[in-house]
Design an enzyme around this catalytic site. Structure first.
Site, PDB file in Angstrom:
ATOM      1  N   GLU A   1      25.924  56.878   9.884  1.00  0.00           N
ATOM      2  CA  GLU A   1      26.563  55.861  10.716  1.00  0.00           C
ATOM      3  C   GLU A   1      25.991  55.983  12.117  1.00  0.00           C
ATOM      4  O   GLU A   1      25.818  57.091  12.640  1.00  0.00           O
ATOM      5  CB  GLU A   1      28.078  56.068  10.738  1.00  0.00           C
ATOM      6  CG  GLU A   1      28.818  55.139  11.694  1.00  0.00           C
ATOM      7  CD  GLU A   1      30.326  55.418  11.721  1.00  0.00           C
ATOM      8  OE1 GLU A   1      30.842  55.999  10.748  1.00  0.00           O
ATOM      9  OE2 GLU A   1      30.975  55.079  12.725  1.00  0.00           O
TER      10      GLU A   1
ATOM     11  N   GLU B   1      30.698  51.743  21.695  1.00  0.00           N
ATOM     12  CA  GLU B   1      32.037  52.166  21.270  1.00  0.00           C
ATOM     13  C   GLU B   1      32.760  52.809  22.442  1.00  0.00           C
ATOM     14  O   GLU B   1      32.173  53.505  23.259  1.00  0.00           O
ATOM     15  CB  GLU B   1      31.952  53.153  20.108  1.00  0.00           C
ATOM     16  CG  GLU B   1      33.316  53.497  19.539  1.00  0.00           C
ATOM     17  CD  GLU B   1      33.234  54.443  18.352  1.00  0.00           C
ATOM     18  OE1 GLU B   1      34.160  54.426  17.516  1.00  0.00           O
ATOM     19  OE2 GLU B   1      32.258  55.214  18.274  1.00  0.00           O
TER      20      GLU B   1
END
Length: 325
Positions: A137, A142
């Site tokens: 990932e 974020e």
């Protein structure tokens, strides 16, 4: 950050033929998603949030009807959350989309005018392989609540550790763990927070309100067999080769994040990545630090449930997403 998605997603392996735009670094434009065509390249996830957020992910038709997605005449793509109604059930209505294509290596350039901001929010622009975490990932954008700098993070199975890599390759710095830098990408790494991965925080104006106040900018992630690196350019300093669609990452200077692939982290940890854009609320990260970052607002879930107007600025506004290989 992400747990197994928990449902089968029909994936069309990317077979888009290269367009006749070739960068001086040798990159071919594979896709340029923008405007009314944007959502045709994504599927809408409607399951329970794997990160335990207070969110109700809705399907495409519902998102359209409720004004959670929109494409304007100037080609901008709006992706937001309900900011009118008190939430109920699973949580506040929002959107999570996953690309219909898988990617292996490439240059991914997001031109972004606005990102979600505010207490309770947890937006992300990221990539993920099947059989999480075994095929990796890559979290490009974020953050949570009122963060003001981006964090780019890798999450992997055991055997990907950046602790011995030089920090001179990037301008950011390792995220902090309970006993030092969070530089081991394994989701179960000892001495780190659960599922922390190896994260590098960026520089000023790269996230949240400060990012939005400068009309955003461009994020560019380059993924090769030797490294993964990420750049951020404020709106006023976007390289001309990006706007000309002939990107040359080697001319951009140091990235804010750099992860070397090889002996300490074999490149095989990252395969068959799909692009995900989502906005959740509270959950494992935003909820876990809500009291600290947003004092005096009570519990995260209750705040998100009962204060819809607080989320008027909790939206993505995308100029384009260009993918080169």
């Amino acid at each position: 950050r992400e747990m197994a998605i928990g449902r089968t997603v029909l994936v069309a392996v990317a077979t888009v033929l290269a367009l006749a735009v070739v960068g001086c670094h040798g990159y071919n434009l594979q896709a340029n998603w923008r405007g009314a065509d944007f959502f045709n390249h994504f599927s809408f996830f409607t399951g329970n949030d794997p990160t335990h957020g207070y969110v109700n992910y809705v399907d495409k038709n519902t998102a359209k009807q409720k004004g959670l997605i929109n494409t304007s005449g100037d080609d901008k793509v709006y992706i937001g959350a309900d900011h009118t109604n008190v939430a109920n059930g699973r949580g506040r209505d929002s959107v999570r989309i996953t690309s219909n294509y898988q990617w292996g290596h490439g240059l991914f350039i997001l031109d972004l005018a606005h990102m979600p901001e505010g207490c309770g929010t947890w937006p992300a622009f990221w990539m993920v392989g099947p059989d999480w975490p075994n095929k990796g990932e890559i979290d490009i954008i974020e953050g949570v609540n009122n963060n003001q700098v981006d964090q780019t993070t890798l999450h992997t199975s055991q055997g990907c550790d950046m602790a011995s890599e030089s920090t001179s390759e990037f301008t950011g710095h390792w995220a902090s763990g309970p006993s030092g830098p969070s530089s081991n990408c394994w989701v179960n790494a000892p001495g780190q927070y659960a599922n922390a991965g190896c994260g590098i925080t960026g520089n000023g104006n790269s996230y949240g309100t400060p990012f939005n106040n400068i009309n955003g900018g461009v994020y560019a992630l380059e993924w090769t067999g030797s490294f993964i690196r990420s750049f951020f350019f404020p709106r006023s300093r976007i390289p001309k080769d990006i706007t000309d669609m002939r990107p040359n990452p080697n001319s951009w200077g140091k990235p804010y994040a750099y992860f070397k692939l090889g002996g300490n982290c074999p490149a095989s940890h990252f395969q068959q990545q799909q692009i995900v854009i989502n906005l959740t609320f509270c959950g494992d990260w935003a909820g876990g630090v809500f009291a600290q970052q947003c004092p005096g607002k009570g519990s995260c879930n209750a705040y998100v449930q009962n204060n819809p107007r607080a989320f008027a600025d909790a939206y993505w506004l995308i100029h384009s997403l260009a993918i080169y290989q």
